[in-house]
Design an enzyme around this catalytic site. Structure first.
Site, PDB file in Angstrom:
ATOM      1  N   HIS A 276      -7.079  -9.217   3.637  1.00  0.00           N
ATOM      2  CA  HIS A 276      -6.021 -10.026   4.032  1.00  0.00           C
ATOM      3  C   HIS A 276      -6.593 -11.100   5.109  1.00  0.00           C
ATOM      4  O   HIS A 276      -6.053 -12.145   5.281  1.00  0.00           O
ATOM      5  CB  HIS A 276      -5.342  -9.204   5.018  1.00  0.00           C
TER       6      HIS A 276
ATOM      7  N   HIS B 123      -1.553  -9.543  -0.967  1.00  0.00           N
ATOM      8  CA  HIS B 123      -1.819  -8.845  -2.274  1.00  0.00           C
ATOM      9  C   HIS B 123      -1.777  -9.661  -3.492  1.00  0.00           C
ATOM     10  O   HIS B 123      -1.047 -10.571  -3.435  1.00  0.00           O
ATOM     11  CB  HIS B 123      -1.342  -7.563  -2.449  1.00  0.00           C
TER      12      HIS B 123
ATOM     13  N   SER C  82       0.786  -1.285  -0.007  1.00  0.00           N
ATOM     14  CA  SER C  82       0.037  -0.122   0.036  1.00  0.00           C
ATOM     15  C   SER C  82       1.196   1.219  -0.136  1.00  0.00           C
ATOM     16  O   SER C  82       0.465   2.385  -0.361  1.00  0.00           O
ATOM     17  CB  SER C  82      -0.990  -0.100   1.143  1.00  0.00           C
TER      18      SER C  82
HETATM   19 MG   LIG Z   1      -4.614   2.043   2.966  1.00  0.00          MG
HETATM   20 ZN   LIG Z   2      -3.387  -1.435   0.022  1.00  0.00          ZN
END
Ligand SMILES: [Mg+2]
Ligand SMILES: [Zn+2]
Length: 448
Positions: A268, A401, A80
């Protein structure tokens, strides 16, 4: 005579062109980031909404214009921090980098460019304010874990006019129940600098001017599916309030970043109910932004995720179906469900019946759940939530991710810049271009 008519015609055409150009770029920018929102997330939320309310369209469906490639400078799968830096600075960088280039030097952000020109800036998030996504718009650090430094820069240097979110702990010293090691209380310092502070819903509603900070929790705000509306506002309420405050007495405009932060956390955790309810809460915030932009006529709204999280599939194990109706029976996030299941004396079978509507647990599932609770198994929450996902025929391929392209949505003046498939860094550059910001030049003057 003919010449005169021709020149008049040319003049009229030229002024039309100029007007079109003047009208084609925005005064205000609302950048919306649904963290961890992949293409399957969009389908999931739409199907869920359709199954539960009959409505066929999400706000997001109304302004889909393209997609973005999300990879980082050092990995095909971004985190992120690098993902947000692509949008805040318009550059690709390494995973963990908060508004710094691959060589570690700071890159000027949309917010810094906005401040230089006298625009107001703000963030609205549901994680800690010092978390990677808002951090990349309001600080420069080599590692996202440096949250003490991020908090300091957010209050001391960023000049942000509006900060709404969770996670006050890095603003408050350890001695006062926070997480800061240096004894500073940045919220008190902000108050002395003139910020209006809100620490609960009543104070939030009373905020009437900028600069303002509203912090609703020591850490992240609740998942939407768990949220107590008497304690925390929704993302849509925060967005609406932010737009009211930013518009007031503000001839120069603003740049606002709104994040649907915990869509990612639910990914997640492989938590389908957490994921879908946070997406719908985000979609409601998008609707507020679009309503504002339609009324205002000078505002560009862009929604783009930083990456997908969870590798979610709608349909699994060769079954040609998925069941939003089953998912609609789930009343809490996996965090809450797992905590309740682990309470001494809890009956996991009765709990799942009450909170998830599951009445067909197999003997094998019951045995596994009970033995993992007894053994305090570290992956118990995953065991529990995969049982829930299976009933909705939803699959997950990772607790991290993935590299898939994410959807880009744009509305308002400047939309043409976002059509098609673009690098995430190019999306960041297009945001700067729409606002007439030169981030490269600003990086040189500020940091070199
Ligand atoms: Mg974020
Ligand atoms: Zn992210």
């Amino acid at each position: 005579m003919l010449l005169r008519i021709a020149s008049l015609f040319l003049l009229a055409f030229w002024s039309l062109q100029c007007n079109a150009q003047a009208q084609s770029l925005p005064k205000n920018l609302i950048l919306m980031i649904p963290d961890g929102f992949g293409p399957a997330s969009l389908t999931m939320a739409r199907d869920f909404q359709q199954a539960t309310t009959g409505k066929m369209q999400l706000a997001l469906d109304e302004f889909l214009v393209g997609n973005a490639r999300t990879y980082a400078s050092n990995s095909r799968v971004t985190d992120s921090a690098a993902g947000a830096t692509a949008y805040s600075c318009g550059i690709k960088t390494y995973n963990g980098a908060i508004a710094v280039a691959p060589d570690g030097t700071p890159c000027a952000t949309l917010f810094e460019a906005a401040k230089k020109r006298g625009l107001k800036t703000g963030v609205v998030v549901t994680t800690r304010i010092t978390h990677a996504t808002p951090a990349a718009f309001s600080s420069h650090v080599p590692r996202r874990a440096n949250e003490d430094d991020i908090a300091t820069q957010q209050i001391e240097n960023s000049g942000m006019d509006l900060i709404f979110g969770g996670g006050g702990k890095y603003f408050i010293p350890k001695e006062a129940g926070g997480a800061r090691a240096d004894g500073r209380n940045l919220l008190l310092e902000a108050k002395r600098k003139g910020y209006a502070l809100a620490g609960n819903l009543a104070e939030f509603h009373q905020l009437s001017k900028l600069p303002a900070i509203a912090v609703f929790a020591p850490d992240h705000m609740a998942y939407e599916v768990d949220r107590d509306p008497t304690k925390e506002p929704s993302l849509a309420e925060m967005t609406e309030k932010a737009l009211q405050l930013l518009q007031k007495n503000n001839p120069k405009g603003f740049v606002l970043m709104v994040e649907g932060s915990r869509i990612d956390h639910a990914g997640h955790a492989n938590d389908p109910a957490g994921h879908v309810h946070d997406i719908l809460a985000y979609d409601a915030a998008v609707r507020k932004a679009l309503e504002f932009a339609r009324r205002d006529g000078q505002t560009l709204v862009v929604s783009v995720a930083d990456h997908e999280t969870g590798g979610m599939t709608l349909g699994r194990d060769g079954v040609y179906q998925w069941k939003p109706e089953a998912l609609a029976k789930v009343k809490n996030s996996v965090d809450t469900l797992a905590a309740l299941a682990k309470k001494p004396g809890a009956d996991v079978v009765a709990l799942l019946k009450e909170k998830t509507g599951i009445t067909d647990l197999t003997e094998e599932e019951i045995t596994t759940l009970k033995s993992e609770i007894a053994a305090a198994a570290p992956r118990f929450a995953f065991t529990l939530i995969h049982i829930v996902s299976k009933r909705s025929i939803i699959g997950w391929t990772t607790d991290g991710h993935s590299a898939v392209d994410v959807t880009v949505h744009a509305y308002g003046p400047g939309t043409y810049l976002f059509r098609g498939n673009h690098e995430n860094a190019a999306v960041g550059q297009a945001l700067a271009k729409a606002m007439r910001f030169d981030l490269k030049a600003l990086t040189k003057t500020m940091f070199k």
